[in-house]
Write a protein that holds these residues in place. Sequence first.
Motif, PDB file in Angstrom:
ATOM      1  N   GLU A  39      30.945   8.801  75.287  1.00 17.97           N
ATOM      2  CA  GLU A  39      30.311   9.190  76.555  1.00 17.97           C
ATOM      3  C   GLU A  39      28.888   9.699  76.332  1.00 17.97           C
ATOM      4  OE1 GLU A  39      30.965  12.402  80.216  1.00 17.97           O
ATOM      5  OE2 GLU A  39      32.648  11.837  78.920  1.00 17.97           O
ATOM      6  N   ASP A  40      28.700  10.545  75.318  1.00 17.75           N
ATOM      7  CA  ASP A  40      27.370  11.109  75.055  1.00 17.75           C
ATOM      8  C   ASP A  40      26.384  10.029  74.610  1.00 17.75           C
ATOM      9  OD1 ASP A  40      28.161  13.666  75.735  1.00 17.75           O
ATOM     10  OD2 ASP A  40      28.646  14.239  73.674  1.00 17.75           O
ATOM     11  N   TYR A  41      26.855   9.104  73.781  1.00 12.75           N
ATOM     12  CA  TYR A  41      25.970   8.027  73.321  1.00 12.75           C
ATOM     13  C   TYR A  41      25.607   7.117  74.485  1.00 12.75           C
ATOM     14  CZ  TYR A  41      24.211   4.189  70.416  1.00 12.75           C
ATOM     15  OH  TYR A  41      23.421   3.203  69.845  1.00 12.75           O
ATOM     16  N   ALA A  42      26.581   6.785  75.326  1.00 16.45           N
ATOM     17  CA  ALA A  42      26.298   5.947  76.491  1.00 16.45           C
ATOM     18  C   ALA A  42      25.268   6.624  77.387  1.00 16.45           C
ATOM     19  CB  ALA A  42      27.584   5.686  77.273  1.00 16.45           C
ATOM     20  N   ARG A  43      25.419   7.918  77.584  1.00 17.55           N
ATOM     21  CA  ARG A  43      24.467   8.660  78.414  1.00 17.55           C
ATOM     22  C   ARG A  43      23.067   8.609  77.797  1.00 17.55           C
ATOM     23  NH1 ARG A  43      27.395  12.748  78.844  1.00 17.55           N
ATOM     24  NH2 ARG A  43      28.314  12.228  80.874  1.00 17.55           N
ATOM     25  N   ALA A  44      22.989   8.704  76.475  1.00 16.29           N
ATOM     26  CA  ALA A  44      21.684   8.644  75.798  1.00 16.29           C
ATOM     27  C   ALA A  44      21.035   7.277  75.973  1.00 16.29           C
ATOM     28  CB  ALA A  44      21.863   8.960  74.309  1.00 16.29           C
TER      29      ALA A  44
ATOM     30  N   GLN B 231      29.337   9.573  67.532  1.00 16.59           N
ATOM     31  CA  GLN B 231      29.445   8.133  67.714  1.00 16.59           C
ATOM     32  C   GLN B 231      29.980   7.448  66.458  1.00 16.59           C
ATOM     33  OE1 GLN B 231      28.819   5.816  70.506  1.00 16.59           O
ATOM     34  NE2 GLN B 231      30.094   4.888  68.931  1.00 16.59           N
ATOM     35  N   ILE B 232      29.501   7.847  65.305  1.00 21.81           N
ATOM     36  CA  ILE B 232      29.978   7.242  64.060  1.00 21.81           C
ATOM     37  C   ILE B 232      31.449   7.576  63.834  1.00 21.81           C
ATOM     38  CG2 ILE B 232      29.729   7.248  61.544  1.00 21.81           C
ATOM     39  CD1 ILE B 232      26.705   7.685  61.990  1.00 21.81           C
TER      40      ILE B 232
ATOM     41  N   VAL C 133      22.567   8.016  89.059  1.00 18.77           N
ATOM     42  CA  VAL C 133      22.746   6.635  88.599  1.00 18.77           C
ATOM     43  C   VAL C 133      23.260   6.617  87.168  1.00 18.77           C
ATOM     44  CG1 VAL C 133      21.534   4.498  88.026  1.00 18.77           C
ATOM     45  CG2 VAL C 133      21.038   5.673  90.169  1.00 18.77           C
ATOM     46  N   ILE C 134      22.714   7.489  86.326  1.00 15.12           N
ATOM     47  CA  ILE C 134      23.153   7.549  84.932  1.00 15.12           C
ATOM     48  C   ILE C 134      24.639   7.856  84.850  1.00 15.12           C
ATOM     49  CG2 ILE C 134      23.014   8.912  82.804  1.00 15.12           C
ATOM     50  CD1 ILE C 134      19.997   9.179  83.334  1.00 15.12           C
ATOM     51  N   GLU C 135      25.095   8.856  85.592  1.00 15.10           N
ATOM     52  CA  GLU C 135      26.512   9.219  85.533  1.00 15.10           C
ATOM     53  C   GLU C 135      27.395   8.105  86.061  1.00 15.10           C
ATOM     54  OE1 GLU C 135      27.727  11.821  83.903  1.00 15.10           O
ATOM     55  OE2 GLU C 135      25.611  12.077  83.369  1.00 15.10           O
ATOM     56  N   ARG C 136      26.922   7.391  87.081  1.00 10.99           N
ATOM     57  CA  ARG C 136      27.700   6.277  87.613  1.00 10.99           C
ATOM     58  C   ARG C 136      27.831   5.172  86.576  1.00 10.99           C
ATOM     59  NH1 ARG C 136      25.155   5.753  92.212  1.00 10.99           N
ATOM     60  NH2 ARG C 136      23.881   3.926  91.754  1.00 10.99           N
ATOM     61  N   ARG C 137      26.749   4.914  85.856  1.00  7.17           N
ATOM     62  CA  ARG C 137      26.788   3.862  84.841  1.00  7.17           C
ATOM     63  C   ARG C 137      27.616   4.279  83.631  1.00  7.17           C
ATOM     64  NH1 ARG C 137      20.970   0.668  84.765  1.00  7.17           N
ATOM     65  NH2 ARG C 137      20.814   0.385  87.036  1.00  7.17           N
ATOM     66  N   VAL C 138      27.555   5.542  83.256  1.00  5.96           N
ATOM     67  CA  VAL C 138      28.375   6.027  82.145  1.00  5.96           C
ATOM     68  C   VAL C 138      29.853   5.865  82.495  1.00  5.96           C
ATOM     69  CG1 VAL C 138      29.110   8.082  80.877  1.00  5.96           C
ATOM     70  CG2 VAL C 138      26.676   7.627  81.200  1.00  5.96           C
TER      71      VAL C 138
ATOM     72  N   ASN D 161      16.340   4.434  79.451  1.00  4.37           N
ATOM     73  CA  ASN D 161      15.911   3.340  80.315  1.00  4.37           C
ATOM     74  C   ASN D 161      14.511   3.563  80.872  1.00  4.37           C
ATOM     75  OD1 ASN D 161      17.140   0.859  81.863  1.00  4.37           O
ATOM     76  ND2 ASN D 161      15.976   1.998  83.388  1.00  4.37           N
ATOM     77  N   ILE D 162      13.728   2.478  80.948  1.00  2.00           N
ATOM     78  CA  ILE D 162      12.417   2.486  81.582  1.00  2.00           C
ATOM     79  C   ILE D 162      12.407   1.403  82.645  1.00  2.00           C
ATOM     80  CG2 ILE D 162       9.918   2.194  81.271  1.00  2.00           C
ATOM     81  CD1 ILE D 162      10.969   4.700  79.974  1.00  2.00           C
ATOM     82  N   PRO D 163      12.122   1.738  83.920  1.00  4.26           N
ATOM     83  CA  PRO D 163      11.815   3.068  84.465  1.00  4.26           C
ATOM     84  C   PRO D 163      13.026   3.987  84.416  1.00  4.26           C
ATOM     85  CG  PRO D 163      12.099   1.486  86.238  1.00  4.26           C
ATOM     86  CD  PRO D 163      12.117   0.688  84.972  1.00  4.26           C
TER      87      PRO D 163
END
Length: 261
Positions: A106-111, A169-170, A124-129, A116-118
């Motif tokens: 979860e933390d890596y996905a959030r990172a 993550q590892i 939106v980040i939490e929805r995508r995570v 992301n640019i823009p």
Amino acid sequence: MEVIGAQLALFRINAGLTQRSLGERTTASEETIASIEQGRRALMPHLATEFDQLLNTGGALAAGVAKLPPKEKYPIWAEEFIAYERQAISLCGYENGVIPGLLQTEDYARATFRSNIPHLSEEVIERRVTARLDRQRILHKTHPVTASFVISEAAVLSNLGGREVMQGQISHLRSCAEINGVSIQVLPLNREHHAGLAGPFVLLETQDHQRLAYTEIHRSSELYDDLDDVSVLTQKYGMLRMQALNAEETMGLLDRLLGEQ
């Protein structure tokens, strides 16, 4: 999204179904349905069609989704691919920049989404995570997908999200490597040549044995069903597996990295 979610809840209740029973009849999980009804996740077109058919709505949900402003539609280029992924019986993927989404914490996905640019809003980040973690259920089903991953050592050695995030993550990768049916191999940086220079890709086989390939770059993606295209990427993946560390060597590398952190 809240209006569509409320409509789904009303249609479901009128049909005498709970979120769990609706999930058992569709490709959406109980958690996904709850998130949609609460307005925390957008209803994707393919799910809207499924719900319309099951709940006898006359196409109301699909029509509502089609009329949503673009910013409220499900923000992912891979919508069609993910629909196939959910039903796949086998899956192979090569990644050279990040850990594959199906193996992310979860933390890596959030990172990754915060890079992301823009920049994306926290909502939106939490929805995508949430959506990414939901996809990972295919590795833990009663009859899970057979999955093989080749990951560039560059992704494993990166510091995305910081040291603590990468350590988690590892450690997660090491655990995933022990899941029945999952194979993880690292492609060393010291290889003088390898078959993945053109970038990441995914191969999958559906329940009716259709073979597909998927590539994604920046703001576009491509899903291939042409046998020649799929064959080329299949050959590349076979070569990458031979050029990568085997599964046991990969676990040894991950153990060493965990010991160094």
